[in-house]
Design an enzyme around this catalytic site. Sequence first.
Site, short mmCIF file in Angstrom:
data_model
loop_
_atom_site.label_atom_id
_atom_site.label_comp_id
_atom_site.label_asym_id
_atom_site.label_seq_id
_atom_site.Cartn_x
_atom_site.Cartn_y
_atom_site.Cartn_z
N GLY A 289 0.82 -1.20 0.00
CA GLY A 289 0.00 0.00 0.00
C GLY A 289 0.86 1.25 0.00
N GLU B 1 5.02 -6.67 0.79
CA GLU B 1 4.59 -7.10 -0.56
C GLU B 1 4.36 -5.91 -1.48
OE1 GLU B 1 0.86 -8.72 0.52
OE2 GLU B 1 1.69 -10.58 1.26
N PRO B 2 5.38 -5.14 -1.75
CA PRO B 2 5.16 -3.97 -2.62
C PRO B 2 4.99 -4.36 -4.08
CG PRO B 2 7.48 -4.20 -2.11
CD PRO B 2 6.78 -5.28 -1.34
N GLY B 3 4.06 -3.69 -4.73
CA GLY B 3 3.92 -3.84 -6.18
C GLY B 3 4.22 -2.48 -6.79
N ARG C 256 -6.45 2.25 -15.93
CA ARG C 256 -6.46 2.89 -14.62
C ARG C 256 -7.17 4.25 -14.58
NH1 ARG C 256 -2.85 4.31 -11.87
NH2 ARG C 256 -3.36 3.38 -9.90
N CYS D 78 -14.29 2.22 -28.74
CA CYS D 78 -15.65 2.71 -28.84
C CYS D 78 -16.33 2.69 -27.48
CB CYS D 78 -16.42 1.92 -29.88
SG CYS D 78 -15.79 2.28 -31.52
N GLU D 79 -15.83 3.53 -26.63
CA GLU D 79 -16.32 3.79 -25.27
C GLU D 79 -15.74 5.16 -24.96
OE1 GLU D 79 -17.74 1.68 -22.83
OE2 GLU D 79 -17.61 -0.22 -23.94
N TYR E 69 0.03 -2.11 -12.72
CA TYR E 69 -1.40 -2.24 -13.07
C TYR E 69 -1.71 -1.59 -14.41
CZ TYR E 69 -1.08 -3.38 -8.20
OH TYR E 69 -0.68 -3.95 -7.04
C1 LIG Z 1 -2.09 -6.07 -4.83
C2 LIG Z 1 -1.47 -6.59 -3.61
C3 LIG Z 1 -0.27 -6.06 -3.13
C4 LIG Z 1 0.45 -4.90 -3.79
O1 LIG Z 1 -0.14 -3.66 -3.58
P1 LIG Z 1 0.56 -2.33 -4.13
O2 LIG Z 1 -0.35 -1.23 -3.79
O3 LIG Z 1 0.74 -2.49 -5.59
O4 LIG Z 1 1.89 -2.22 -3.47
C5 LIG Z 1 0.28 -6.64 -2.01
N1 LIG Z 1 -0.32 -7.68 -1.38
C6 LIG Z 1 -1.47 -8.22 -1.81
C7 LIG Z 1 -2.07 -9.35 -1.10
C8 LIG Z 1 -2.09 -7.69 -2.93
O5 LIG Z 1 -3.25 -8.21 -3.35
#
Ligand SMILES: *Cc1c(COP(=O)(O)O)cnc(C)c1O
Length: 411
Positions: free
Chosen positions: A227, A268-270, A307, A337-338, A365
Amino acid sequence: MELTDGKYQIQGLNVEEIADTFGTPLYVYDADKIQAQYDRLKAAFSGEHVKIKYACKSLSNLSVLKLLKKMGSELDCVSIQEVKLGLTAGFTPSQILYTPNCVSFQEIEEAVKLGVTINLDNISLLEQFGNTFNHTVPVCIRLNPHIMAGGNKKISTGHADSKFGISIYQMAHIERVVKTYNIQVEGLHMHTGSDILDAEVFLRGAEILFDAARHFNDLRFIDFGSGFKVAYKENDITTDIEDLGEKLTAAFKEFCKSYGKPLEMWFEPGKFLVSEAGVFLTRTNVVKTTPATVFAGVDSGLNHLIRPMMYDAYHEILNVSKTAGTKRVYTVVGYICETDTFGLDRPMHEIKEGDILAFKNAGAYAFSMASNYNSRLRPAEVLVYQGQAHLVREREEFEDLLKHQVALDFK
Ligand SMILES: *Cc1c(COP(=O)(O)O)cnc(C)c1O
């Protein structure tokens, strides 16, 4: 992507030339930026028991996974397919955390067979798990601490109406199930959703997890999810990761002391790792003046970058082909076409048909949410690594649209 001598560059490569070489629409990722974000996170949480589990749903290209593995990252997967992608990229099963929600028990059994760490977020699944595996397979439990991340309910997962996690108020029920089946609980997990604005929210969640952790004797790790917010706009408030690192590490150390043994601290960073590393390059098909505005219509749409339409996300858009002169106001739209408006009323350097427009923050994403809507093809992906642009996903072809279709023959 930096502006140097009037040209946008990535690791010294001219972005317009990258677009010419590989064609548009095109996703381009800067490996140096991913490395810098990874290093920043590692430095902020400098304890020896820290593990970064990259949330691969944000960008699941195999080469990006391999790059993150090389950096020392581990993996967070939300589907069995992501688990298999992770294994294909060379992650060991013990490096992979599998955090599904609302999946069948069969899928969980498959993940157990593959040997990855299982994270359950539902009491009925925990019961089935205990009934099937008893003490033989350890498990992590995803809790919902009922704190709200950011202000956007679409990307928050920790609030009361959320489908994610087992409510912290069901602790007594969890304990009964764990005791009944003698389940080995090795970890506790929370992920309150994207866009945590300040350390305080995180710390509140952490305190709730610490309280919960005292109910289990054999924990190996606590997973604080992610997050971490990054800037999409100039002056956006972002997570102060150094401040969070300092405060959370101190709180965690304190907790471990009272728990009686050192636990691992997982994240768990994305978005934090890959969002800013990505740009999405499109070519302007039309400039269209209407009584109300000037549209710049590009060779992409919500099929490639959803997004802005799905989350009202703001992506900065730059005219890569013209970096000086007066600015005019444009509404940048797609060819679907939206109503697929990427950006409304954006002051940009004058756009001509054929100009390359770049969308920033297109690492997370973005491609991973792309579709074939309007029977359009998904773009190619390029990774810039050590000063060279490498194609890491081929552009789709028309044949890909026919694949798996069964065309009936009506006589
Ligand atoms: C999507 C997700 C993340 C990554 O969230 P970010 O906002 O991209 O850092 C981490 N853990 C879990 C379980 C998720 O579903």
